[in-house]
Write a protein that holds these residues in place. Structure first.
Motif, PDB file in Angstrom:
ATOM      1  N   UNK A  38       0.806  -1.258   0.011  1.00  0.00           N
ATOM      2  CA  UNK A  38      -0.053   0.126   0.115  1.00  0.00           C
ATOM      3  C   UNK A  38       1.085   1.226   0.106  1.00  0.00           C
ATOM      4  N   UNK A  39       0.339   2.211  -0.913  1.00  0.00           N
ATOM      5  CA  UNK A  39       1.179   3.353  -1.038  1.00  0.00           C
ATOM      6  C   UNK A  39       0.605   4.584   0.151  1.00  0.00           C
ATOM      7  N   UNK A  40       1.274   5.637   0.222  1.00  0.00           N
ATOM      8  CA  UNK A  40       0.676   6.735   1.047  1.00  0.00           C
ATOM      9  C   UNK A  40      -0.757   7.389   0.370  1.00  0.00           C
ATOM     10  N   UNK A  41      -0.921   7.067  -0.694  1.00  0.00           N
ATOM     11  CA  UNK A  41      -2.333   7.372  -1.320  1.00  0.00           C
ATOM     12  C   UNK A  41      -3.197   6.647  -1.324  1.00  0.00           C
ATOM     13  N   UNK A  42      -3.095   5.464  -0.308  1.00  0.00           N
ATOM     14  CA  UNK A  42      -4.024   4.493  -0.022  1.00  0.00           C
ATOM     15  C   UNK A  42      -4.191   3.564  -1.185  1.00  0.00           C
ATOM     16  N   UNK A  43      -3.415   3.750  -2.454  1.00  0.00           N
ATOM     17  CA  UNK A  43      -3.676   2.564  -3.296  1.00  0.00           C
ATOM     18  C   UNK A  43      -2.579   1.873  -3.654  1.00  0.00           C
ATOM     19  N   UNK A  44      -2.745   0.719  -4.296  1.00  0.00           N
ATOM     20  CA  UNK A  44      -1.735  -0.173  -4.649  1.00  0.00           C
ATOM     21  C   UNK A  44      -1.267  -0.323  -6.133  1.00  0.00           C
ATOM     22  N   UNK A  45      -0.117  -0.595  -6.470  1.00  0.00           N
ATOM     23  CA  UNK A  45       0.429  -0.970  -8.062  1.00  0.00           C
ATOM     24  C   UNK A  45      -0.088  -2.237  -8.097  1.00  0.00           C
ATOM     25  N   UNK A  80      -9.211  -2.842 -11.624  1.00  0.00           N
ATOM     26  CA  UNK A  80      -9.753  -4.158 -10.781  1.00  0.00           C
ATOM     27  C   UNK A  80      -8.826  -4.464  -9.785  1.00  0.00           C
ATOM     28  N   UNK A  81      -7.414  -4.462 -10.202  1.00  0.00           N
ATOM     29  CA  UNK A  81      -6.533  -4.967  -9.249  1.00  0.00           C
ATOM     30  C   UNK A  81      -6.695  -4.153  -7.694  1.00  0.00           C
ATOM     31  N   UNK A  82      -6.756  -2.844  -7.823  1.00  0.00           N
ATOM     32  CA  UNK A  82      -7.081  -2.444  -6.605  1.00  0.00           C
ATOM     33  C   UNK A  82      -8.505  -2.520  -5.999  1.00  0.00           C
ATOM     34  N   UNK A  83      -9.362  -3.040  -6.834  1.00  0.00           N
ATOM     35  CA  UNK A  83     -10.610  -3.510  -6.494  1.00  0.00           C
ATOM     36  C   UNK A  83     -10.494  -4.867  -5.621  1.00  0.00           C
ATOM     37  N   UNK A  84      -9.799  -5.509  -5.976  1.00  0.00           N
ATOM     38  CA  UNK A  84      -9.681  -7.043  -5.236  1.00  0.00           C
ATOM     39  C   UNK A  84      -9.149  -6.765  -3.872  1.00  0.00           C
ATOM     40  N   UNK A 134      -7.636   3.817   1.943  1.00  0.00           N
ATOM     41  CA  UNK A 134      -7.803   3.418   0.554  1.00  0.00           C
ATOM     42  C   UNK A 134      -9.253   4.133   0.320  1.00  0.00           C
ATOM     43  N   UNK A 135     -10.171   3.850   0.986  1.00  0.00           N
ATOM     44  CA  UNK A 135     -11.468   4.464   0.806  1.00  0.00           C
ATOM     45  C   UNK A 135     -11.630   6.208   0.666  1.00  0.00           C
ATOM     46  N   UNK A 136     -10.825   6.759   1.834  1.00  0.00           N
ATOM     47  CA  UNK A 136     -10.484   7.995   1.494  1.00  0.00           C
ATOM     48  C   UNK A 136     -10.091   8.694   0.398  1.00  0.00           C
ATOM     49  N   UNK A 137      -9.013   7.849  -0.111  1.00  0.00           N
ATOM     50  CA  UNK A 137      -8.288   8.472  -1.662  1.00  0.00           C
ATOM     51  C   UNK A 137      -9.111   8.249  -2.576  1.00  0.00           C
ATOM     52  N   UNK A 138      -9.788   7.155  -2.592  1.00  0.00           N
ATOM     53  CA  UNK A 138     -10.529   6.861  -3.653  1.00  0.00           C
ATOM     54  C   UNK A 138     -11.505   8.184  -4.129  1.00  0.00           C
ATOM     55  N   UNK A 139     -12.005   8.608  -3.328  1.00  0.00           N
ATOM     56  CA  UNK A 139     -12.938   9.897  -3.553  1.00  0.00           C
ATOM     57  C   UNK A 139     -12.326  10.957  -4.186  1.00  0.00           C
ATOM     58  N   UNK A 140     -11.081  10.964  -4.165  1.00  0.00           N
ATOM     59  CA  UNK A 140     -10.052  11.928  -5.056  1.00  0.00           C
ATOM     60  C   UNK A 140     -10.347  11.402  -6.545  1.00  0.00           C
ATOM     61  N   UNK A 175     -11.728   5.028 -13.167  1.00  0.00           N
ATOM     62  CA  UNK A 175     -10.912   4.543 -14.423  1.00  0.00           C
ATOM     63  C   UNK A 175     -10.185   3.415 -14.478  1.00  0.00           C
ATOM     64  N   UNK A 176      -9.865   3.145 -15.700  1.00  0.00           N
ATOM     65  CA  UNK A 176      -9.121   1.646 -15.773  1.00  0.00           C
ATOM     66  C   UNK A 176      -7.670   1.858 -15.014  1.00  0.00           C
ATOM     67  N   UNK A 177      -7.067   2.872 -15.253  1.00  0.00           N
ATOM     68  CA  UNK A 177      -5.931   3.263 -14.378  1.00  0.00           C
ATOM     69  C   UNK A 177      -6.535   4.526 -13.399  1.00  0.00           C
ATOM     70  N   UNK A 178      -6.602   4.258 -12.208  1.00  0.00           N
ATOM     71  CA  UNK A 178      -7.361   5.025 -11.279  1.00  0.00           C
ATOM     72  C   UNK A 178      -7.006   6.520 -11.418  1.00  0.00           C
ATOM     73  N   UNK A 179      -5.632   6.837 -11.199  1.00  0.00           N
ATOM     74  CA  UNK A 179      -5.309   8.118 -11.269  1.00  0.00           C
ATOM     75  C   UNK A 179      -4.760   8.775 -12.677  1.00  0.00           C
ATOM     76  N   UNK A 180      -5.325   7.975 -13.847  1.00  0.00           N
ATOM     77  CA  UNK A 180      -5.110   8.650 -15.058  1.00  0.00           C
ATOM     78  C   UNK A 180      -6.283   9.129 -15.608  1.00  0.00           C
ATOM     79  N   UNK A 181      -6.355  10.424 -15.613  1.00  0.00           N
ATOM     80  CA  UNK A 181      -7.720  10.977 -16.186  1.00  0.00           C
ATOM     81  C   UNK A 181      -7.884  10.754 -17.862  1.00  0.00           C
ATOM     82  N   UNK A 182      -6.670  10.290 -18.422  1.00  0.00           N
ATOM     83  CA  UNK A 182      -6.913   9.897 -19.912  1.00  0.00           C
ATOM     84  C   UNK A 182      -7.382   8.708 -20.001  1.00  0.00           C
TER      85      UNK A 182
END
Length: 367
Positions: free
Chosen positions: A202-209, A220-224, A253-259, A268-275
């Motif tokens: 887990x990274x400081x932004x709550x997400x996972x590579x 979906x990986x982070x979804x698991x 994780x939940x707090x950061x997903x809102x962002x 998105x398919x890549x959570x932090x990628x607006x494209x």
């Protein structure tokens, strides 16, 4: 008269506020959880098996089957329970070759299915089969590789590989084994494993590579991870020494997903990628994690329930006339390439997407 009017107005206001805050009810017809759950359960029963290289039922089908069972059990739909059980009965005889061998984390999670059926039926065959999968996750095979032996010697599952997918595959079968047997060893195993993955991944932004060597936040990986933590928190005794660590990882994780919510109210398919493009299976997993979190008081209702409701409503708009969820990323292994994830095909009706929609449906109904 004025006092009566003011009293009625006050009661109306209170009722209106209560209705506005009751985020998990009063859905439009196309998003009614009971209707959606029934349609997708029936759609599952119409579907053919999804297999690993033509041998052994795929974990995505197991997840969908399990979700359908949870839904029809909650709604007490005896006819659908019978049909879902009949589909499994074939695995005891003419389709026994389709039972996944307990040799990998993805195959072992099959055990959650017979264990759930045992809790419904009391049929000993289901218990014996399910525990075989749960126990073999911690029984080192004679031909184990060196890395598998190292994990086993540390008290972890020999199937440990630090892929984020694992944290649903391991936790769901161990949780079901605990719920049926009452043996705390199953929860101890799962909780210790989850803390390892949280500490390592887990990274400081709550997400996972997707994996330590693949620096992308795949939806979906982070979804698991999200649903794995959710299942553990729901099943783990709160006095367990690992409870607080897992809860903190979940909340981060939940707090950061809102962002990262996109214009559709999804992710998105890549959570932090607006494209990147809207991907529904991971989004449904995040919605499920939030619904259960609100239901159990882990998450603030006013803050997270509107997010979960909006996601559910949007997801229902992605269900087509065949009762297939659309915009689902196909099965995806790790690769150190942003373009690889952006170019993954998205399809309709894939079990990776059908499963978490069913999870959301029963979570919304489970008051």
């Amino acid at each position: 008269m004025r006092k009566i009017y003011l009293l009625l107005a006050s009661l109306f206001f209170v009722a209106s506020v209560a209705m506005a805050q009751n985020y998990f009810e009063n859905f439009p017809v196309n998003a009614d959880p009971k209707t959606v759950g029934e349609k997708l359960s029936k759609r599952f029963l119409e579907s053919k098996h999804q297999l690993y290289f033509d041998k052994g039922i795929h974990y995505a089908e197991v997840c969908t089957w399990y979700g359908a069972l949870r839904f029809v059990e909650l709604t007490n739909n005896q006819e659908l329970i019978k049909q879902l059980r009949n589909r499994f009965e074939l695995l005891f005889h003419i389709e026994k070759d389709l039972l996944p061998p307990p040799i990998h984390v993805d195959q072992n999670m099959f055990g959650c299915l017979p264990l759930r059926l045992y809790s419904i039926t009391g049929d000993q065959r289901y218990l014996d089969l399910g525990l075989t999968y749960a126990d073999s996750q911690w029984i080192l095979p004679p031909d184990a590789k060196e890395e598998e032996r190292k994990w086993h010697e540390k008290g972890y599952s020999w199937q440990t590989r630090l892929w984020i997918d694992d944290m649903y595959m391991i936790t769901i079968v161990q949780s079901e084994a605990h719920n049926i047997t009452g043996d705390i060893k199953y929860m101890d195993r799962a909780a210790k494993e989850m803390v390892l993955y949280l500490d390592e991944l887990q990274h400081p932004n709550g997400l996972f590579y997707h994996a330590p060597d693949v620096p992308f936040y795949w939806g979906r990986g982070d979804g698991w991870m999200a649903v794995g933590m959710t299942e553990l928190l729901f099943n783990l005794p709160q006095d367990d020494p690992h409870w607080e660590r897992i809860l903190n990882g979940y909340l981060l994780m939940m707090d950061n997903l809102k962002k990262y919510i996109n214009k559709d109210g999804l992710w998105n398919q890549l959570i932090d990628d607006p494209e990147s493009w809207t991907e529904t299976s991971g989004s449904a997993m995040f919605a499920y994690a939030m619904i259960v979190g609100v239901r159990n008081g882990w998450l603030n209702e006013g803050e997270f329930a509107p997010v979960a409701r909006r996601a559910w409503l949007s997801l229902c708009n992605y269900i087509n006339d065949k009762n297939d969820l659309t915009e689902v990323c196909i099965g995806t292994g790790k690769k150190n390439s942003r373009q690889y994830y952006l170019d993954r095909p998205c399809i309709a009706g894939d079990f990776h997407g059908q499963a978490p929609i069913l999870w959301c449906a029963y979570a919304l109904l489970d008051k």
